[in-house]
Write an enzyme that holds these catalytic residues in place. Structure first.
Site, PDB file in Angstrom:
ATOM      1  N   ALA A   1      21.752  29.672 -27.496  1.00 49.04           N
ATOM      2  CA  ALA A   1      21.350  28.883 -28.665  1.00 49.04           C
ATOM      3  C   ALA A   1      22.228  29.163 -29.877  1.00 49.04           C
ATOM      4  O   ALA A   1      22.379  28.293 -30.734  1.00 49.04           O
ATOM      5  CB  ALA A   1      19.888  29.145 -28.993  1.00 49.04           C
TER       6      ALA A   1
ATOM      7  N   SER B   1      17.529  27.835 -25.596  1.00 50.26           N
ATOM      8  CA  SER B   1      18.128  29.044 -25.025  1.00 50.26           C
ATOM      9  C   SER B   1      17.458  29.384 -23.701  1.00 50.26           C
ATOM     10  O   SER B   1      16.235  29.240 -23.578  1.00 50.26           O
ATOM     11  CB  SER B   1      17.945  30.211 -26.006  1.00 50.26           C
ATOM     12  OG  SER B   1      18.436  31.399 -25.444  1.00 50.26           O
ATOM     13  N   GLY B   2      18.236  29.853 -22.728  1.00 49.17           N
ATOM     14  CA  GLY B   2      17.694  30.169 -21.404  1.00 49.17           C
ATOM     15  C   GLY B   2      16.901  31.470 -21.353  1.00 49.17           C
ATOM     16  O   GLY B   2      15.861  31.548 -20.706  1.00 49.17           O
TER      17      GLY B   2
ATOM     18  N   CYS C   1      16.706  40.725 -38.155  1.00 49.28           N
ATOM     19  CA  CYS C   1      17.277  39.620 -37.388  1.00 49.28           C
ATOM     20  C   CYS C   1      18.190  40.188 -36.325  1.00 49.28           C
ATOM     21  O   CYS C   1      18.267  39.698 -35.231  1.00 49.28           O
ATOM     22  CB  CYS C   1      17.988  38.613 -38.267  1.00 49.28           C
ATOM     23  SG  CYS C   1      19.450  39.218 -39.056  1.00 49.28           S
TER      24      CYS C   1
HETATM   25  N1  PMP Z   1      17.391  30.657 -32.697  1.00 56.09           N
HETATM   26  C1  PMP Z   1      16.250  31.362 -32.668  1.00 56.09           C
HETATM   27  C2  PMP Z   1      15.047  30.850 -33.408  1.00 56.09           C
HETATM   28  C3  PMP Z   1      16.181  32.563 -31.951  1.00 56.09           C
HETATM   29  O1  PMP Z   1      15.052  33.261 -31.934  1.00 56.09           O
HETATM   30  C4  PMP Z   1      17.356  33.006 -31.270  1.00 56.09           C
HETATM   31  C5  PMP Z   1      17.339  34.314 -30.505  1.00 56.09           C
HETATM   32  N2  PMP Z   1      17.064  35.439 -31.295  1.00 56.09           N
HETATM   33  C6  PMP Z   1      18.518  32.225 -31.327  1.00 56.09           C
HETATM   34  C7  PMP Z   1      18.492  31.060 -32.051  1.00 56.09           C
HETATM   35  C8  PMP Z   1      19.780  32.637 -30.619  1.00 56.09           C
HETATM   36  O2  PMP Z   1      19.656  32.434 -29.237  1.00 56.09           O
HETATM   37  P1  PMP Z   1      20.695  33.057 -28.202  1.00 56.09           P
HETATM   38  O3  PMP Z   1      20.300  34.484 -28.014  1.00 56.09           O
HETATM   39  O4  PMP Z   1      20.518  32.235 -26.959  1.00 56.09           O
HETATM   40  O5  PMP Z   1      22.055  32.908 -28.778  1.00 56.09           O
END
Ligand code: PMP
Length: 375
Positions: free
Chosen positions: A69, A199-200, A323
């Site tokens: 994501a 996201s997977g 974060c």
């Molecule tokens: N957006 C949100 C709201 C999330 O919680 C996260 C994961 N912490 C991400 C984006 C990023 O996802 P990824 O780990 O797949 O890069």
């Protein structure tokens, strides 16, 4: 171990592991190859793409696979800004976005875009009027997440996107649905979104894969160029094993979104009952938030110290305001949670596999931690 950090990542389900294994053993071809091994990999990937697209009510060719994501959010924001941002230079966002959106916005700001971040009001809630007031004819993109990853707050995405589209039909809408997908219904028509990030690994798939839904007719310029995979929007040989795992997890979870929501809602109710009985514990999540994420403050005890105490009991949660790697994100502050209360925040994030016994053990460890740790 009691794992209550499912907003950070989830355990891959057996179906996802099996699907990834198959794509790494029997079906290891490159989906771009023109021979049978390539075709078989392509077919496996097509199946995953269809399952994920179906779950959104979308067509498979509107779904682009990414590395997660973070990349989906980067691609959405940068790709739209590059495609439509020559004349329209304003981007409107919620002020509680994940770092992968927020940092990208800061970068676009440095490149000359005007970014307007909309905060919740004093009651901790977002209002469609505030987003509407932030948009103008110069606005190219509106981005707001569906479920906040730190508090579980559900943002009024549908209401805001509908209001915006009514007044400004050219504004592109994007929503980061990472913490909503497979937990709440996420449907393209219902949300009115032009772009959706997924996201997977948050849904019992495997880390390193995500997707971006792009509504037909919306132009996203690529960030990664090369061999023109993924209809040229995201070059690079697709990670077939991770994509197949993602698809398998969605096939498993998609039919039970509502059922699991009910189950996790009763877990949350039980958790809150236990927490309210502990002196000094404050609940930072709204009552009508996603039941999957509960943010609390532990009687002024610093998050890291409580985290370590709980870890010594083999209970894993997150520090509620972090974060990444313990850095404060400022999101809790946006929701009016500051000072000692923010410093002592913990995030408990559940899955439908979480048991009541685990919740009870967590609550009793928390009570003991508050009584015993200094700090
Ligand atoms: N957006 C949100 C709201 C999330 O919680 C996260 C994961 N912490 C991400 C984006 C990023 O996802 P990824 O780990 O797949 O890069």
């Amino acid at each position: 171990m009691i794992y209550l950090d499912n907003a950070a990542t989830t355990k891959p389900c057996p179906e996802a592991v099996q699907a990834a294994l198959e794509a790494m053993t029997d079906n290891f071809g490159n989906p771009s190859s023109l021979h049978r091994a390539g075709l078989n990999a392509q077919l496996a990937m097509d199946k995953a793409r269809k399952s994920i697209a179906d779950s959104l009510g979308a067509a498979p060719d509107n779904l682009i696979f990414t590395s997660g994501a973070t990349e989906s959010n980067n691609l959405a924001l940068r790709g739209i800004s590059a495609a439509y941002g020559k004349r329209r230079r304003r981007i409107v966002a919620s002020a509680v976005e994940h770092a992968s959106v927020d940092e990208t916005l800061s970068d676009l700001e440095n490149k000359g875009f005007e970014v307007v971040r909309v905060s919740p009001r004093g009651d901790g809630r977002f209002y469609a009027e505030d987003f509407l007031a932030a948009c103008n004819d110069d606005t190219v993109l509106l981005t707001m997440m569906y479920v906040n990853n730190e508090t579980g707050y559900i943002l009024p995405v549908k209401e805001v996107f509908t209001a915006i589209k009514r007044c400004y039909k050219d504004i592109i809408t994007h929503t980061d649905c990472v913490q909503a997908y497979m937990k709440l219904p996420v449907k393209i028509n219902q949300l009115g979104a032009d772009l959706i990030s997924l996201s997977g690994h948050k849904i019992h798939g495997v880390k390193g894969v995500g997707a971006l839904y792009i509504r037909k007719g919306v132009r996203v310029l690529p960030v990664v160029t090369g061999g023109k995979q993924e209809t040229g929007i995201r070059s690079g040989t697709e990670s077939v094993p991770l994509i197949c795992a993602f698809g398998a997890a969605v096939e498993k979870l998609s039919p039970t979104v509502n059922e699991r929501y009910e189950r996790v809602t009763s877990l949350k109710t039980r958790l809150l009952e236990l927490l309210f009985a502990i002196d000094g514990v404050d609940v930072n999540s709204p009552a009508d938030g996603s039941p999957y994420v509960v943010n609390i403050s532990a009687a002024g005890k610093r998050s890291e110290i409580m985290l370590n105490y709980l870890e010594s009991r083999e209970i894993y949660v997150s520090s509620g305001s972090a974060c990444s790697k313990g850095q404060q994100s400022g999101v809790l502050g946006q929701f009016g949670i500051a000072g000692k209360r923010a410093d002592s925040a913990l995030r408990i994030s559940m899955t439908s596999e979480t048991t009541e016994a685990e919740i009870e053990e967590f609550a009793s460890a928390l009570r003991e931690g508050i009584a015993n740790v200094r700090g």
